[in-house]
Design a protein around this motif. Structure first.
Motif, PDB file in Angstrom:
ATOM      1  N   THR A 150       0.825  -1.210   0.000  1.00 45.68           N
ATOM      2  CA  THR A 150       0.000   0.000   0.000  1.00 45.68           C
ATOM      3  C   THR A 150       0.858   1.260   0.000  1.00 45.68           C
ATOM      4  N   HIS A 151       1.969   1.232   0.711  1.00 46.77           N
ATOM      5  CA  HIS A 151       2.904   2.370   0.739  1.00 46.77           C
ATOM      6  C   HIS A 151       4.178   1.880   1.408  1.00 46.77           C
ATOM      7  N   PRO A 152       5.283   2.614   1.193  1.00 48.32           N
ATOM      8  CA  PRO A 152       6.566   2.038   1.597  1.00 48.32           C
ATOM      9  C   PRO A 152       6.984   2.292   3.050  1.00 48.32           C
ATOM     10  N   HIS A 153       6.060   2.654   3.929  1.00 50.76           N
ATOM     11  CA  HIS A 153       6.458   2.799   5.329  1.00 50.76           C
ATOM     12  C   HIS A 153       6.884   1.440   5.889  1.00 50.76           C
ATOM     13  N   LEU A 154       7.849   1.484   6.810  1.00 54.13           N
ATOM     14  CA  LEU A 154       8.471   0.241   7.270  1.00 54.13           C
ATOM     15  C   LEU A 154       7.488  -0.756   7.881  1.00 54.13           C
ATOM     16  N   ASP A 155       6.466  -0.248   8.554  1.00 55.33           N
ATOM     17  CA  ASP A 155       5.528  -1.187   9.190  1.00 55.33           C
ATOM     18  C   ASP A 155       4.702  -1.955   8.157  1.00 55.33           C
ATOM     19  N   HIS A 156       4.871  -1.650   6.874  1.00 57.00           N
ATOM     20  CA  HIS A 156       4.139  -2.354   5.814  1.00 57.00           C
ATOM     21  C   HIS A 156       5.052  -3.203   4.930  1.00 57.00           C
ATOM     22  N   ILE A 157       6.348  -3.149   5.217  1.00 54.81           N
ATOM     23  CA  ILE A 157       7.275  -3.876   4.331  1.00 54.81           C
ATOM     24  C   ILE A 157       8.344  -4.673   5.086  1.00 54.81           C
ATOM     25  N   CYS A 236      -4.750   9.593   0.436  1.00 57.43           N
ATOM     26  CA  CYS A 236      -3.888  10.533   1.165  1.00 57.43           C
ATOM     27  C   CYS A 236      -3.474   9.923   2.499  1.00 57.43           C
ATOM     28  N   HIS A 237      -2.230  10.143   2.863  1.00 56.06           N
ATOM     29  CA  HIS A 237      -1.717   9.593   4.121  1.00 56.06           C
ATOM     30  C   HIS A 237      -0.851  10.651   4.808  1.00 56.06           C
ATOM     31  N   GLY A 238      -1.500  11.759   5.185  1.00 58.74           N
ATOM     32  CA  GLY A 238      -0.787  12.805   5.913  1.00 58.74           C
ATOM     33  C   GLY A 238       0.184  13.567   5.036  1.00 58.74           C
ATOM     34  N   GLY A 267      -4.711   0.861   2.729  1.00 67.01           N
ATOM     35  CA  GLY A 267      -3.473   1.186   3.416  1.00 67.01           C
ATOM     36  C   GLY A 267      -3.749   2.309   4.399  1.00 67.01           C
ATOM     37  N   ASP A 268      -2.709   2.816   5.025  1.00 68.56           N
ATOM     38  CA  ASP A 268      -2.894   3.924   5.965  1.00 68.56           C
ATOM     39  C   ASP A 268      -3.502   5.108   5.224  1.00 68.56           C
ATOM     40  N   MET A 269      -4.364   5.834   5.894  1.00 67.53           N
ATOM     41  CA  MET A 269      -5.011   6.960   5.209  1.00 67.53           C
ATOM     42  C   MET A 269      -5.512   7.985   6.203  1.00 67.53           C
ATOM     43  N   GLY A 321      -1.872  11.457   9.721  1.00 63.64           N
ATOM     44  CA  GLY A 321      -2.247  10.793   8.473  1.00 63.64           C
ATOM     45  C   GLY A 321      -3.015   9.499   8.654  1.00 63.64           C
ATOM     46  N   HIS A 322      -3.728   9.368   9.752  1.00 67.51           N
ATOM     47  CA  HIS A 322      -4.493   8.139   9.995  1.00 67.51           C
ATOM     48  C   HIS A 322      -5.957   8.460  10.318  1.00 67.51           C
ATOM     49  N   LEU A 323      -6.734   7.392  10.452  1.00 66.16           N
ATOM     50  CA  LEU A 323      -8.147   7.558  10.792  1.00 66.16           C
ATOM     51  C   LEU A 323      -8.375   7.315  12.275  1.00 66.16           C
TER      52      LEU A 323
HETATM   53 ZN   LIG Z   1       2.073   4.699   6.906  1.00 65.12          ZN
END
Ligand SMILES: [Zn+2]
Ligand SMILES: [Zn+2]
Length: 408
Positions: A150-157, A236-238, A267-269, A321-323
């Motif tokens: 979803t996006h390259p932040h570390l908690d997702h990869i 959008c994510h912040g 993903g995060d949004m 950048g989150h809900l």
């Molecule tokens: Zn993120």
């Protein structure tokens, strides 16, 4: 018709490093171990943990449950035989619950359907020839054909990266493709698989790992699962800390073209309807919902996996950048309005849709230093907020608990 199996390898949003976002998805009742992962925040270690509670030859015991949930227990002291209030945490769709077991351990485990813990008997049957848990886990890893990030932040990869040397291990070698929108694949190539942070296993000399950029709105067909298509949309994510430029993420629509069912992975949004309107910003969620209501009839929408990182008590500025529940509820109301207007335009109708029946599975909760599990707080807030809106009464909220299996 249910046709997807989703195993939660990582359902949390940090800040601890374990079990961050990763969903393994496979066709229900598939007779092989092929799967895809949406995000790669968890990996082989989490597959092993999931295997440990998946032994088909015995009933799952309370010890298994505790072991499966050791990540809860690290956060919270277990209150044995105390705190046994009867709360249904909706870890599984009601229609699928075949056995309920009541425990008096953590407040999250009062009513748990142990039959949906871990991998299915079918998967375990396919691993019978592998004697050790590690071998079984590697075999499951081998079966992952692609990651959709979803996006390259570390908690997702992080799990996906750390596991990647297995691709060249003679015993478990396999080929995989990492897919993402351009902001994801560019970052993976230049910042991760760059021979500095991590060896460039995507080099064509090795030929084991491909990184491929998807186009927004374009349907991607999977060779291995010809009935499926996957469509990515930007979210959008912040904003970036240094430049305050928008940061982006992705939502994936996964659809079975034959059975017509679809599931959605966000993903995060961030989403603040008022802020978007007041600032004349492009409303990316609006664009996605518009596509969805045209492409997938409500009755075929089997589940929405969506983040709700923090409690509504958190100041919006600290959501980064989150809900929070209030924003998620406003996003769901917007979806309702769109299905309603579609239904009205088709039926020149009576201004209501039959039932806004939806499975909403909450992911990416950030665990804060509270005496209560943040997931419990967020679920409660969501249910209370939903009660205020008549149109949301038929939504069922679930938690994406780690090592759980959803059949949708
Ligand atoms: Zn993120
Ligand atoms: Zn995240």
């Amino acid at each position: 018709m249910v046709c997807f199996e989703v195993i939660i390898l990582g359902g949390l949003g940090g800040p601890s490093e374990f079990s961050t976002q990763c969903f393994m998805v496979r066709p229900l009742d598939s007779d092989n171990l092929k799967s895809i992962c949406i995000d790669g925040g968890a990996g082989v270690g989490h597959i092993m943990d999931t295997l440990l509670i998946s032994d088909e030859d015995r009933n799952v015991t309370i010890e298994d449950f505790n072991r499966a949930n050791d990540d809860f227990n690290r956060y919270f002291n277990i209150c044995h035989n105390k705190d046994s209030k009867d709360v249904n945490y909706n870890v599984n769709p009601d229609r699928l619950i075949t056995k309920r077991v009541r425990y008096n351990t953590t407040s999250l485990s009062n009513v748990i359907d142990t039959t949906m813990l871990g991998f299915s008997n079918k998967v375990m049957g396919l691993l019978e020839d592998k004697p050790t848990v590690l071998q079984k886990a590697y075999r499951i890893y081998q079966g992952i054909i692609s990651y959709f990030i979803t996006h390259p932040h570390l908690d997702h990869i992080n799990g996906m990266i750390l596991n990647s040397p297995l691709l060249v291990d003679k015993e478990v070698e396999s080929k995989k493709t990492i897919y993402g929108l351009d902001f994801t694949t560019n970052a993976l190539k230049s910042c991760i698989f760059n021979d500095i942070i991590w060896p460039n296993l995507s080099d064509s000399k090795i030929g084991k790992l491909q990184i491929e950029t998807l186009n927004e709105y374009d349907s991607h067909q999977l060779r291995e699962f010809p009935e499926w298509e996957i469509v990515p949309f930007r979210l959008c994510h912040g904003v970036k800390i240094t430049t305050e430029i928008r940061s982006y993420s992705t939502v994936y629509l996964v659809r079975n073209k034959v059975k017509k069912n679809a599931i959605i992975f966000f993903g995060d949004m961030d989403y603040d309807q008022i802020l978007v309107k007041n600032n004349n910003k492009v409303d990316l969620l609006n664009i996605f919902w518009n596509y969805l209501v045209e492409a997938v009839p409500l009755a075929n929408l089997s589940g929405i996996f969506i983040e709700c990182s923090s409690s509504s008590k958190i100041n919006d500025k600290q959501l980064y950048g989150h809900l929070s529940p209030k924003h998620l509820i406003s996003a769901l109301r917007m979806l309702y309005d769109k299905y309603l207007s579609i239904s009205n335009s088709k039926n020149s109708g009576d201004n209501k849709i039959q039932k806004f029946k939806l499975n909403v599975i909450i992911t990416h909760v950030k665990m804060v230093a509270d005496s209560r599990d943040s997931r419990e707080t967020i679920l409660e807030e969501l249910k209370l907020l939903a009660k205020e809106h008549a149109e949301l009464q038929d939504i069922t909220f679930y938690l994406a608990l780690n090592k759980y299996r959803f059949v949708l």
